[in-house]
Design an enzyme around this catalytic site. Structure first.
Site, PDB file in Angstrom:
ATOM      1  N   GLN A  34      -1.118  -0.257 -10.013  1.00 57.32           N
ATOM      2  CA  GLN A  34      -1.603  -1.618  -9.764  1.00 57.32           C
ATOM      3  C   GLN A  34      -2.889  -1.892 -10.549  1.00 57.32           C
ATOM      4  O   GLN A  34      -3.527  -0.966 -11.038  1.00 57.32           O
ATOM      5  CB  GLN A  34      -1.878  -1.803  -8.261  1.00 57.32           C
ATOM      6  CG  GLN A  34      -2.768  -0.716  -7.658  1.00 57.32           C
ATOM      7  CD  GLN A  34      -2.519  -0.487  -6.171  1.00 57.32           C
ATOM      8  OE1 GLN A  34      -1.886  -1.285  -5.508  1.00 57.32           O
ATOM      9  NE2 GLN A  34      -3.033   0.613  -5.629  1.00 57.32           N
ATOM     10  N   ASP A 159      -2.424   1.782   7.007  1.00 54.93           N
ATOM     11  CA  ASP A 159      -3.392   0.863   6.402  1.00 54.93           C
ATOM     12  C   ASP A 159      -2.904   0.601   4.989  1.00 54.93           C
ATOM     13  O   ASP A 159      -3.461   1.091   4.017  1.00 54.93           O
ATOM     14  CB  ASP A 159      -4.776   1.529   6.396  1.00 54.93           C
ATOM     15  CG  ASP A 159      -5.802   0.693   5.670  1.00 54.93           C
ATOM     16  OD1 ASP A 159      -5.588  -0.522   5.511  1.00 54.93           O
ATOM     17  OD2 ASP A 159      -6.827   1.264   5.244  1.00 54.93           O
TER      18      ASP A 159
END
Ligand code: AAT
Length: 291
Positions: A34, A159
């Site tokens: 990313q 998370d």
């Protein structure tokens, strides 16, 4: 853009964009997974952005990290083995470390660059990695959980980023199935579960899957996080069959913990916020059928 604002728009919230004024871009690189950006904002301190989606700001990270960690860990007596999925910034580790009953904190984060960037720019979060109970695994959580021995963990905290890019599989059924397998009887999952204003369909799908897979209790909770889309974030809390878990009652209150682990004061979580997090607006109760 420098000197201007950074806008966050995404197909996850079509028709709206959120923005923060940028003082200075501090880091911008593409990792294997990313694009990672850190900037200094005018009003929220430093900000971490992954693939154009805001992950945390120094000003309001306390709300998300404290709630996602303490909602599950304060709902069971003496949690010992805990796994964090994602969370490469270290903030959730920092919160788990407040629990003195915990012996082992595994973390499985896919992207080493997030960890390195956090250590450089977010020391107040990355401090979580310094706890000797923490064991870091840089890997895809889907693979990691699949290979986890049955019943290993008391609590698993997911998370993870929004389900576009590397986190896509983390909201799907097989992932929840392997999480349920990796938990001990009466073990708990707390999973980041988006915004009740924007994602009722996604919440509905996740809740339905969780009801079928986790045969204990399943609940939705939420908290205010001003810089997340629509200003709120939700959590799905589930327990496996075993000693019953009533998530709405914090049986293991964090306020009782004293000493070194409490050097940084809790800024958001307390037992009242815990109970309040499960109160849901009428439209959510109506639109998400299994609440
Ligand atoms: N602590 C608050 C920030 C996050 S970080 C989410 C993390 O999940 C990222 O570091 C990302 O690299 C990691 N991640 C994504 N996919 C995987 C995977 N398959 N395996 C392991 N780690 C993964 C969450 C912010 C929530 C934002 C809500 N809008």
């Amino acid at each position: 853009k420098v000197g201007k604002s950074m806008y966050f728009n995404n197909p996850m919230w079509p028709g709206e964009a959120h923005s923060l004024k940028v003082e200075k871009i501090l880091f911008k690189e593409k990792s294997e997974y990313q694009e990672v950006v850190v900037f200094e904002s005018a009003t929220y301190g430093k900000v971490l952005v992954l693939d154009g989606i805001l992950q945390l700001t120094e000003k309001d990270e306390c709300a998300y990290q404290e709630m996602i960690a303490h909602l599950p860990l304060c709902s069971i007596e003496s949690p010992k083995n805990v796994l964090v999925v994602g969370g490469g910034d270290g903030g959730v580790l920092r919160e788990i470390a407040r629990h003195s009953s915990v012996d082992l904190i595994d973390i499985c984060e896919i992207d080493k660059m997030v960890i390195d960037v956090s250590k450089k720019f977010f020391p107040e979060l990355a401090v979580g990695f310094e706890d000797p109970r923490v064991h870091l695994h840089v890997a895809d959580a889907v693979e990691f959980i699949r290979n986890t021995p049955k019943g290993k963990y008391d609590a698993i905290i997911v998370d993870s980023s929004d389900p576009v890019g590397p986190a896509q599989e983390l909201v799907e059924r097989p992932f929840f199935e392997s999480i349920a397998r990796a938990l001990r009887p009466g073990g708990v999952l707390c999973n980041m579960a988006e915004s009740m204003w924007l994602h009722t369909h996604l919440i509905q799908d996740m809740m339905t899957a969780c009801h079928e897979i986790f045969k204990g209790s399943v609940h939705y909770a939420w908290a205010s996080v001003p810089t997340y889309p629509s200003g709120v974030i939700g959590f799905i809390l589930c327990s496996t069959v075993g000693p019953p878990v009533d998530f709405k009652i914090p049986v293991n209150p964090i306020e009782k913990v004293e000493g070194a682990l409490q050097q940084r004061e809790l800024r958001f979580y307390n037992s009242q916020m815990h109970r309040a997090a499960f109160a849901l607006p009428s439209f959510v109760k109506r639109e998400v059928s299994c609440l």
